[in-house]
Design an enzyme around this catalytic site. Structure first.
Site, PDB file in Angstrom:
ATOM      1  N   ASP A  21      42.444  39.244  35.393  1.00  0.00           N
ATOM      2  CA  ASP A  21      41.634  39.767  36.492  1.00  0.00           C
ATOM      3  C   ASP A  21      42.501  39.992  37.724  1.00  0.00           C
ATOM      4  O   ASP A  21      43.026  39.039  38.305  1.00  0.00           O
ATOM      5  CB  ASP A  21      40.497  38.784  36.802  1.00  0.00           C
ATOM      6  CG  ASP A  21      39.448  39.373  37.730  1.00  0.00           C
ATOM      7  OD1 ASP A  21      39.752  40.351  38.430  1.00  0.00           O
ATOM      8  OD2 ASP A  21      38.325  38.849  37.751  1.00  0.00           O
TER       9      ASP A  21
ATOM     10  N   HIS B 132      37.258  42.442  34.454  1.00  0.00           N
ATOM     11  CA  HIS B 132      36.483  42.175  35.673  1.00  0.00           C
ATOM     12  C   HIS B 132      35.219  43.038  35.701  1.00  0.00           C
ATOM     13  O   HIS B 132      34.128  42.538  35.975  1.00  0.00           O
ATOM     14  CB  HIS B 132      37.352  42.454  36.901  1.00  0.00           C
ATOM     15  CG  HIS B 132      36.692  42.122  38.196  1.00  0.00           C
ATOM     16  ND1 HIS B 132      36.776  40.864  38.782  1.00  0.00           N
ATOM     17  CD2 HIS B 132      35.931  42.874  39.028  1.00  0.00           C
ATOM     18  CE1 HIS B 132      36.100  40.873  39.915  1.00  0.00           C
ATOM     19  NE2 HIS B 132      35.574  42.072  40.089  1.00  0.00           N
TER      20      HIS B 132
ATOM     21  N   SER C 233      31.565  39.349  40.908  1.00  0.00           N
ATOM     22  CA  SER C 233      32.601  39.730  41.873  1.00  0.00           C
ATOM     23  C   SER C 233      32.175  39.285  43.271  1.00  0.00           C
ATOM     24  O   SER C 233      31.864  38.112  43.472  1.00  0.00           O
ATOM     25  CB  SER C 233      32.858  41.235  41.777  1.00  0.00           C
ATOM     26  OG  SER C 233      34.023  41.605  42.459  1.00  0.00           O
TER      27      SER C 233
END
EC number: 3.1.1.13
Length: 325
Positions: A271, A300, A139
Site C-alpha cells: 500500500d 488499496h 482510506s
C-alpha cells in the site's frame, strides 16, 4: 428511487440536503427510512460505509451488495458520499429529513474537518438512536470514522472496521510524496484544467468517456458515475486531498487508545498510502489491537476488482461479533 438488481439485493439511491450540500446515499436492503414504523421491521444494526478519496459512492456498491448478502440480509448497508462529491441528477429529488436538527450550513464542509461534521450531521438526522452502528472506513474514511466516534460519543457505534487506514503521515507515504506537490501547491492549476476540459463537455461525451474508463478497469457500475468528470466534484476531491496531506500527520493515539476495543485495522502489504512500516508501528505501540496485514494481495483501491474478497473478510468479522438479528 429503488431498483431491484439482478441478484436480488435491493439497492436504493437517494439524495439529501445535509449540512447545506447535496449528499448521495446508497442503501442496500429493504429499509429506506429507519424512522418509518410501518412495513419492514426495523433492523437493530446499520452498516455505514465511509469511502476514501476520490472514492465516489457507486464504486462501493459491489462491496456493499456482497456484504449485505454475506450477513444474510440481517443488516442494511449504507454508503454515504463525501460532501461535494456528487451532483443530483435532474430526474432525482433532493430530500430533507424532518428529524434533521442542523439545517444550517457546516463551515468549510468540503475540507477534512467539514467532512467529519457532515457525517455526524447525517447520522444524527437519519438514524434512530436505538439503531446500533457498524462503521466501515476506507482510506481517509478511516480517519473520518475515528473522529466521528470521538466527536459524537452519543452515537451507538458497536464496532468500526478500518480498511487500508490512512490515519497518519500521509504526505510522508510513497504516494503522498508524489501527490502532495500537486494537491497542495498546484491545486489551482488542477482546478483550472478540469474546468477548461470538462465544463464545456456535453454530458453524453462525459458518459462515454466514463464508460470507456470503467471498461478499462473492468468495473461495471449500476449507478451513474459521471461525477468523476464534473469540475465541481474534481475540485472538491483535490481540495480534500490537499487537506489530508496537511492535517493527517501524527497518529491520534489518544483517540485510538480510548476506542481500541471497538476497532479492527486492515493494512495492505503493498500500500503506497499506508505502507507496512505503519502497520508495524501500530503493532508495536498497540500490541493488544485487532490488527490484520493483508495476505491476499488486495490493493488499496479494493473496490476495483476485490470487493467480494474484502466483503467476505468483513462479513466474517461481523458475523463472529454480532448476533444475527
Amino acid at each position: 428511487m429503488a431498483s431491484e438488481v439482478e441478484d436480488g439485493v435491493p439497492v436504493h439511491e437517494e439524495f439529501f440536503l445535509c449540512g447545506g450540500v447535496e449528499t448521495q446515499i446508497i442503501k442496500c436492503g429493504p429499509w429506506t427510512n429507519l424512522f418509518d414504523k410501518q412495513g419492514v421491521s426495523k433492523p437493530k444494526h446499520l452498516i455505514f460505509v465511509i469511502p476514501g478519496n476520490p472514492g465516489l459512492s457507486p464504486f462501493y456498491v459491489p462491496f456493499a451488495k456482497a456484504l449485505y448478502s454475506l450477513v444474510k440480509g440481517h443488516f442494511p448497508v449504507w454508503i454515504i458520499s463525501h460532501a461535494g462529491f456528487c451532483l443530483t441528477p435532474k430526474d432525482k429529488k433532493i430530500l430533507t429529513a424532518p428529524q434533521e436538527p442542523n439545517a444550517q450550513e457546516i463551515e468549510d464542509i468540503y475540507g477534512l474537518n467539514g467532512q467529519i461534521e457532515h457525517k455526524i450531521a447525517f447520522l444524527r438526522a437519519h438514524v434512530p438512536k436505538d439503531v446500533k452502528l457498524i462503521f466501515i472506513g476506507h482510506s481517509v474514511g478511516s480517519y473520518i470514522a475515528l473522529h466521528v466516534m470521538n466527536r459524537a460519543p452519543e452515537l451507538p457505534v458497536v464496532h468500526t472496521f478500518l480498511l487500508f487506514p490512512t490515519i497518519e503521515r500521509m504526505s510522508e507515504s510513497p504516494n503522498g510524496k508524489f501527490a502532495t506537490p500537486f494537491l497542495c501547491r498546484f491545486r489551482y492549476m488542477l482546478y483550472a484544467a478540469s474546468y477548461l476540459i470538462f465544463k464545456p463537455c456535453p454530458e453524453m461525451i462525459k458518459s462515454f468517456i466514463v464508460q470507456k474508463v470503467l471498461e478499462k478497469m473492468s468495473f461495471k457500475s449500476e449507478l451513474r458515475l459521471t461525477d468523476l468528470l464534473q469540475p465541481f466534484c474534481l475540485a472538491n476531491a483535490a481540495y480534500l486531498g490537499g487537506q489530508e496531506m496537511i492535517h493527517v500527520v501524527k497518529r491520534d493515539d489518544g483517540i485510538i487508545k480510548e476506542l481500541l476495543p471497538k476497532l479492527t485495522f486492515y493494512y495492505g502489504k503493498t500500500d503506497g498510502w499506508c505502507p507496512v512500516n505503519y502497520y508495524e508501528d501500530m503493532k508495536r505501540d498497540f500490541p493488544e489491537a485487532n490488527l490484520h496485514l493483508c495476505e491476499k494481495g488486495i490493493p488499496h483501491a479494493f473496490v476495483l476488482g476485490f470487493s467480494q474478497e474484502m466483503a467476505a473478510m468483513v462479513a466474517d468479522w461481523i458475523n463472529n461479533r454480532l448476533p444475527k438479528k
